[in-house]
Design a protein around this motif. Structure first.
Motif, PDB file in Angstrom:
ATOM      1  N   LEU A 223     -13.449  14.292  -2.352  1.00 58.02           N
ATOM      2  CA  LEU A 223     -12.442  13.750  -3.267  1.00 58.02           C
ATOM      3  C   LEU A 223     -12.948  13.754  -4.707  1.00 58.02           C
ATOM      4  O   LEU A 223     -12.202  14.072  -5.640  1.00 58.02           O
ATOM      5  CB  LEU A 223     -12.055  12.335  -2.843  1.00 58.02           C
ATOM      6  CG  LEU A 223     -10.914  11.676  -3.600  1.00 58.02           C
ATOM      7  CD1 LEU A 223      -9.630  12.486  -3.448  1.00 58.02           C
ATOM      8  CD2 LEU A 223     -10.705  10.259  -3.100  1.00 58.02           C
ATOM      9  N   GLY A 224     -14.219  13.448  -4.903  1.00 51.08           N
ATOM     10  CA  GLY A 224     -14.800  13.497  -6.239  1.00 51.08           C
ATOM     11  C   GLY A 224     -14.758  14.902  -6.812  1.00 51.08           C
ATOM     12  O   GLY A 224     -14.427  15.108  -7.981  1.00 51.08           O
ATOM     13  N   GLY A 225     -15.080  15.901  -5.996  1.00 51.86           N
ATOM     14  CA  GLY A 225     -15.019  17.288  -6.451  1.00 51.86           C
ATOM     15  C   GLY A 225     -13.608  17.722  -6.790  1.00 51.86           C
ATOM     16  O   GLY A 225     -13.387  18.436  -7.779  1.00 51.86           O
ATOM     17  N   VAL A 226     -12.650  17.275  -6.003  1.00 55.84           N
ATOM     18  CA  VAL A 226     -11.245  17.607  -6.277  1.00 55.84           C
ATOM     19  C   VAL A 226     -10.794  16.976  -7.592  1.00 55.84           C
ATOM     20  O   VAL A 226     -10.118  17.616  -8.401  1.00 55.84           O
ATOM     21  CB  VAL A 226     -10.338  17.158  -5.103  1.00 55.84           C
ATOM     22  CG1 VAL A 226      -8.873  17.219  -5.470  1.00 55.84           C
ATOM     23  CG2 VAL A 226     -10.617  18.000  -3.871  1.00 55.84           C
ATOM     24  N   PHE A 227     -11.186  15.721  -7.826  1.00 53.17           N
ATOM     25  CA  PHE A 227     -10.828  15.060  -9.082  1.00 53.17           C
ATOM     26  C   PHE A 227     -11.444  15.779 -10.287  1.00 53.17           C
ATOM     27  O   PHE A 227     -10.785  15.965 -11.313  1.00 53.17           O
ATOM     28  CB  PHE A 227     -11.277  13.600  -9.096  1.00 53.17           C
ATOM     29  CG  PHE A 227     -10.283  12.650  -8.489  1.00 53.17           C
ATOM     30  CD1 PHE A 227      -8.953  12.703  -8.816  1.00 53.17           C
ATOM     31  CD2 PHE A 227     -10.704  11.676  -7.592  1.00 53.17           C
ATOM     32  CE1 PHE A 227      -8.035  11.822  -8.271  1.00 53.17           C
ATOM     33  CE2 PHE A 227      -9.805  10.791  -7.034  1.00 53.17           C
ATOM     34  CZ  PHE A 227      -8.471  10.874  -7.370  1.00 53.17           C
TER      35      PHE A 227
END
Length: 82
Positions: A56-60
């Motif tokens: 999720l951090g990478g997607v953000f």
């Protein structure tokens, strides 16, 4: 000859659209910051396991960068076609 720009531009007053443009850039930075927080923090306020939190951090981060670049190009008037 004649200056056909709107009065707001001639007088140097900012319009609500200009404020909105910078707010969109600010929000893109917020997405990147949230993504970095999710990637780098060991203890999170979100009750997510490590792997989904990193994904999720990478997607953000990716979303924030894409959003920033697209809006920056729209503001400055630079396109890929040039």
């Amino acid at each position: 000859m004649l200056d056909r720009r709107p009065a707001r531009e001639r007088l140097g007053q900012s319009s609500p659209q200009r404020l909105t443009r910078y707010f969109v850039l600010f929000m893109a930075c917020v997405y990147v910051a949230l993504g970095l927080y999710l990637l780098l923090s060991t203890v999170s306020i979100f009750s997510l396991p490590s792997t989904p939190r990193r994904i999720l951090g990478g997607v953000f981060i990716l979303y924030g960068i894409i959003r920033f670049v697209r809006n920056y190009r729209a503001i400055t008037g630079k396109n890929d076609e040039e």
